[in-house]
Design a protein around this motif. Sequence first.
Motif, PDB file in Angstrom:
ATOM      1  N   GLY A   1       0.817  -1.211   0.000  1.00 24.11           N
ATOM      2  CA  GLY A   1       0.000   0.000   0.000  1.00 24.11           C
ATOM      3  C   GLY A   1       0.847   1.256   0.000  1.00 24.11           C
ATOM      4  O   GLY A   1       0.532   2.240  -0.685  1.00 24.11           O
ATOM      5  N   MET A   2       1.938   1.221   0.772  1.00 19.88           N
ATOM      6  CA  MET A   2       2.851   2.367   0.792  1.00 19.88           C
ATOM      7  C   MET A   2       3.479   2.582  -0.584  1.00 19.88           C
ATOM      8  O   MET A   2       3.510   3.711  -1.107  1.00 19.88           O
ATOM      9  N   ALA A   3       3.964   1.496  -1.206  1.00 25.11           N
ATOM     10  CA  ALA A   3       4.644   1.617  -2.497  1.00 25.11           C
ATOM     11  C   ALA A   3       3.681   2.088  -3.582  1.00 25.11           C
ATOM     12  O   ALA A   3       4.020   2.938  -4.410  1.00 25.11           O
ATOM     13  N   LEU A   4       2.450   1.526  -3.587  1.00 22.46           N
ATOM     14  CA  LEU A   4       1.502   1.924  -4.612  1.00 22.46           C
ATOM     15  C   LEU A   4       1.087   3.385  -4.424  1.00 22.46           C
ATOM     16  O   LEU A   4       0.960   4.138  -5.407  1.00 22.46           O
ATOM     17  N   ALA A   5       0.877   3.808  -3.200  1.00 23.66           N
ATOM     18  CA  ALA A   5       0.498   5.197  -2.956  1.00 23.66           C
ATOM     19  C   ALA A   5       1.584   6.155  -3.454  1.00 23.66           C
ATOM     20  O   ALA A   5       1.290   7.172  -4.097  1.00 23.66           O
TER      21      ALA A   5
END
Length: 814
Positions: A362-366
């Motif tokens: 989720g962090m990387a996609l955001a």
Amino acid sequence: MSDIPSKARVVIIGGGISGCSVAYHLAQLGWTDIVLLERKQLTSGTTWHAAGLIGQLRASQNMTRLAKYSADLYTRLEAETGLATGFRQCGSISVALSGERREELWRQASLARAFGVDVTELSPAEVLNLYPHLNIEGVTGGVHLPLDGQADPGNIALAMAKGARMKGARIIENVKVQAVTAKDGRVTGVDWVQGGEQGHIAADHVVNCGGMWGRELAGQNGVTLPLHACEHFYIVTENIPELAQLPVLRVPDECAYYKEDAGKILLGAFEPTAKPWGMNGISEDFCFDQLPEDFDHFEPILEKAVARMPILAEAGIHTFFNGPESFTPDDRYYLGEVPELGNYWVAAGYNSIGIVSSGGAGMALAQWMNDGEPPFDLWEVDIRRAHPFQRNRLYLKNRVTETLGLLYADHFPYRQPATARGIRRSPVHEQVKAQGAVFGETAGWERANWYANEGQEREYRYSWKRQNWFENQRAEHLALREGVGLIDMSSFGKIRVEGRDALAYLNHLCAGEMDVPVGRITYSQMLNARGGIESDLTVTRLGETSFLLVVPAATLQRDLAWLRRHIGESAVSVIDMGGNEAVFSLMGPKSREVLSRVSPNDFSNDAHPFGWAREIEIGMGLARAHRVTYVGELGWELYVSADQAAHVFETLIEAAPQLKLCGIHAMDSCRIEKAYRHFGHDITDEDHVLEAGLGFAVRTAKPDFMGREAVLRKREAGLARRLMQFRLTDPEPLLFHNEPILRDGKIVGQLSSGNYGHALGGAIGLGYVPCTAPGESPDEMLASSYQIEVAGQIFAAEASLTPLYDPSGARIKA
């Protein structure tokens, strides 16, 4: 409905841990107008019944970085949101029941050290000391990771949902997304239904976090999201008196994991042959549901578990659980923007490791959505690795029967999938099969990896030592070095770029010079704004407005997406030509002699120099001969129309008895001796083209190409690291990838790829070594001593910044 907005910056579809993580991290980045829609209730698909194991060591540095991020996030969510995540670092132990598995665990321990993960190798007695309930009969060793742990998956998801709401995100349950709407190649929003009401949310971005529903939703827009649900089983015992807190235990040789929780034991299974589920769709009212028990299917696992953990024999079964989880064809999840539709994003297909993965994912996609590029190399999980044929449901059903079990199978090097094979074949597939080809699979293509001798079994015998094809590879390798070999490379990705603006368009995207005479071949990279390598390719100018781009089979969809993304107003067409031509790579010092036997054309250096392509006659057919090489020898790649491929192949075989058919394994061992880079291993979008040693392919004299300023800045500032080549001085150990590199006795990195150099007499690896200071000179780097760690043992290595084999390149231009 008054609580469902008509507009949003982003709509996230799915309220499992993945969707909640994306919402949380976009909110943390300051995004507003975030809407998450959940068809039923948060966590009601797969998240609620996940085992919640948090293992920080993954197969690569960046995947480990994401898992470690997840663990760190789960430790601080409670303080931020007030909701407990149940995360505790009880540690984990994995045990081996064979010498091969112990070798794998030892190699994983070496990898952990390179990634900065706390790890200790264990003897059987030390395993017993940490896990006193274990029967250690047959145990050959183990590894302990003290910072691993376990958590409550549902509470983690709810905590991230609360954290997102605290920053202004809207999370709405009991709203089903019926369709993602699009116009002019980009998403425009979603259509929703709630009860008897319907509506539309206009949105700039849509994120599919739909889990096992995600594939069908994606398919409505022609988006490839290849995943399929499988039944996943575990049991929970009755309370076991005086059961102390224990590490998570994995016994992969028995397909089992054990988790102590509140005085009970949870026993889960990754059985070798799984049960696909939901082939004909999933019920509309599926919510916190369980699947029917299948004790017969689980019984073999339980029987071994009772012998391995004798206290289970005295404990009753409190719960027998069977629930669905999504699996993908290669056991890696999907992340990123899909190639088919702009601003359509995906975070799905977690293969039973969604709890440890979703925080970092989720962090990387955001960050990817916010910045327009991934924060670091995510090619392993990039949705662009998926191929359109993988949408086929029968293919997925067959493949996932295997991929679930592969999570705990021996992760041998060169392991090939056994299911869903034979889908994409070369025009000469049957001919090479008749010659003894043993096939591997890449992007669905059947490729001859090696050739069995007459009377030799035509299958892999996997091992961490020399496998049964090692001598076959050696013979093929030496044929390419000393004689002549032919490799069927029809799987190459082949892309035509045509149109009035083709030259200007490619000159903007490629770091090399594209304004060359017709027939000239240019080796180049397409760079991003950071100077990282988005694509590694050759470009052949076929005409004034026509070019052929040749890329690896595995990256074809990624490369097509990159090219199409940057067309803008250019008058060009980008066309996938992959199945139109066969490619035969004819390589070796005697390749000119063979071609002269079957063709009236002149193959001298004057008539056909290195780096040029032209049409030639072969037998009674025609081919386009490209004088290039990926093995480091004199040779040609012969491009032949699919309808003439069998004739040309047979002509070459019949005319040259000394010609040896060679496989992909021999090509790879030759390329690594020559220090040729492999995309996805040695070079990625995170690796600067200069630090990868590919500055010779960059033409900064061109006034405008993507990445030019980053190249100039790096030249001015000096390199922070360099890609180096290593040869073990001991000829016995084998290198594959990820083995730690030691400089003057300290771990400084790990190998990006490895193979055996049959001409150089030892294992060869490539890997990045940090400079002690920006701009450290090559001589200073080579003045250090280097070693490579292999399964806990340290071996001396010769290091080089130029190819150890034929450094001057004389053989290529012979």
